[in-house]
Scaffold this active site. Structure first.
Site, short mmCIF file in Angstrom:
data_model
loop_
_atom_site.label_atom_id
_atom_site.label_comp_id
_atom_site.label_asym_id
_atom_site.label_seq_id
_atom_site.Cartn_x
_atom_site.Cartn_y
_atom_site.Cartn_z
N GLU A 212 0.87 -1.18 0.00
CA GLU A 212 0.00 0.00 0.00
C GLU A 212 0.90 1.22 0.00
O GLU A 212 1.50 1.56 1.03
CB GLU A 212 -0.92 -0.01 1.23
CG GLU A 212 -1.85 -1.22 1.30
CD GLU A 212 -2.86 -1.28 0.18
OE1 GLU A 212 -3.07 -0.24 -0.50
OE2 GLU A 212 -3.43 -2.34 -0.06
N CYS A 246 -2.09 9.40 2.53
CA CYS A 246 -1.65 8.82 1.26
C CYS A 246 -2.65 9.06 0.14
O CYS A 246 -2.27 9.08 -1.03
CB CYS A 246 -1.38 7.33 1.43
SG CYS A 246 -2.80 6.37 2.01
#
Length: 432
Positions: A212, A246
């Site tokens: 991720e 993010c």
């Protein structure tokens, strides 16, 4: 922690997994319930830790970390019996009288490496999925968020035995020592640079990996967008956690006809959401450390700042900052910003937007503000990205009903809910 101790902890977890203790539904549900009770018992301590590490307010800490973690826990407890069932599939005529089914089975001993920006959520959400799937877990939270790390370590060590879940403290040395070991699965959340190292080490042992990562997530605003609404939601998504998210909008691609209106609306929304002096707002977060503060400060171009730009090195705070007339040659566009700076670029046609997005590494998220249904369909049909929103930002990750993950340089694999269970399980195909 030295490498020999790490190796010993992995060995004891393998021995515990080999007993079959983690396999029954009753065991898994019991562990999830114990984790839920421990989180609720230490909820106030987690608020304090997140405030110390990232300056997060109580509301933001619950909304973006503790609340989402508890939501994933509750979802998994409710759906785990169904997820664990064998799934019958059609049997070919050539196999007449047999039956065919898929049987989920845990990988075994897994490594979860989590980042500092959401230290509770991004450590415990994958942990929940791994435990639900029946694995034992080595947890490696980031050392950059020391208060949160200490709290997670206390929660885990006072709730679970080390041969089931073990927290490893430390920094780069411990990370390297862990990656030299053989695991049955590695789950990593963090930067692209470190992700490459994780993948390289995993390849040595042919270990399956979920990555991720991140990237420069675009936020596109076309001429049909509801500008006040777009500004409100862009400001919320971008400056949440002081921009250290993010999936935050990394830059805005705005149709030239609404640029001035959008800049004015964003400036107005910043004032509404953070006040006249954001640096004095006790609920506005801070940059994680001096190194990142310095990196972000160097991206500020005074000639292009149209809102904000003030900094406070003593408190590691940078105002919500908008930069206009930005080009791809500017320093702020060279890499993921990961801070409270939002550059604005303009475009003329949707085809230009599609070329721009597709000519750069595939982002973790994409956001499109538009009332034009045809344009929405065309953009979704043409661009590759991890996930995103139409007429909103960041909220697509706040659900256990949809997988979350990247594509290309923004990551591989996904998790949350059913997909999270599957990410930590191997599905055996069996003919009886």
């Amino acid at each position: 922690m030295d490498e020999q101790t790490i190796r010993q902890r992995i060995s004891t977890q393998r021995d515990f997994f080999a007993t079959g203790a983690t396999l029954p539904l009753s065991f898994r549900l019991k562990q999830l319930e114990q984790l839920k009770l421990a989180l609720k018992r230490h909820e106030q301590d987690l608020y304090t830790a997140l405030k110390a590490d990232l300056g997060k307010s109580r509301m933001e800490s619950y909304m973006c970390e503790i609340g989402l973690t508890l939501s994933e826990l509750t979802w998994m407890q409710k759906h785990l019996p169904k997820l664990m069932r064998c799934k019958t599939v059609p049997t070919p005529l050539a196999h007449f009288a047999a039956k065919s089914f898929q049987s989920p089975f845990p990988y075994g001993t897994v490594l979860i490496m989590s980042p500092w920006n959401y230290p509770v959520l991004l450590t415990l959400e994958p942990l929940i999925d791994a435990l639900a799937a029946g694995n034992t877990v080595i947890l490696k939270p980031s050392a950059y968020a020391p208060a949160s790390l200490a709290m997670i370590k206390e929660i885990i060590e006072t709730t679970f035995p080390a041969d089931y879940i073990s927290v490893i403290e430390g920094g780069r040395t411990e990370n390297q020592a862990l990656l030299r070991q053989k695991f049955d699965k590695i789950f990593f959340t963090g930067s692209k640079a470190v992700g490459k190292e994780v993948l390289r080490h995993a390849a040595e042992n042919l270990t399956p990996v979920t990555l991720e990562l991140g990237g420069k997530s675009p936020c596109i605003v076309d001429s049909t967008a509801k500008i006040p609404l777009a500004a409100r939601r862009i400001v919320f998504g971008k400056f949440l956690n002081c921009g250290q998210t993010c999936v935050a909008p990394d830059y805005i691609l705005c149709h030239h006809s609404v640029r001035q209106k959008l800049v004015a609306a964003i400036r107005h929304e910043i004032q509404i959401q953070f006040g006249e002096s954001p640096l004095l707002n006790p609920d506005y977060g801070k940059i994680i450390n001096a190194k990142h503060f310095q990196r972000l400060s160097e991206l500020l171009d005074p000639e292009k700042i149209v809102c904000g730009g003030n900094t406070d090195a003593a408190t590691l705070r940078i105002e919500p900052t908008v930069m206009a007339d930005v080009t791809w040659e500017d320093a702020v566009m060279e890499e993921e910003i990961f801070g409270p700076l939002i550059p604005i670029l303009t475009y003329d046609t949707l085809e230009e937007v599609i070329r721009t997005v597709e000519s750069h590494p595939h982002p973790l998220a994409l956001y499109f503000f538009s009332e034009d249904k045809t344009a929405q369909k065309k953009l979704l049909r043409s661009c590759r990205f991890g996930g995103g929103c139409i007429n909103d930002t960041v909220i697509h990750l706040a659900t256990s009903s949809m997988p979350f993950g990247g594509i290309g340089e923004s990551g591989m694999g996904s998790y949350h809910g059913k997909t999270g269970f599957e990410s930590f399980s191997h599905f055996r195909s069996i003919v009886d």
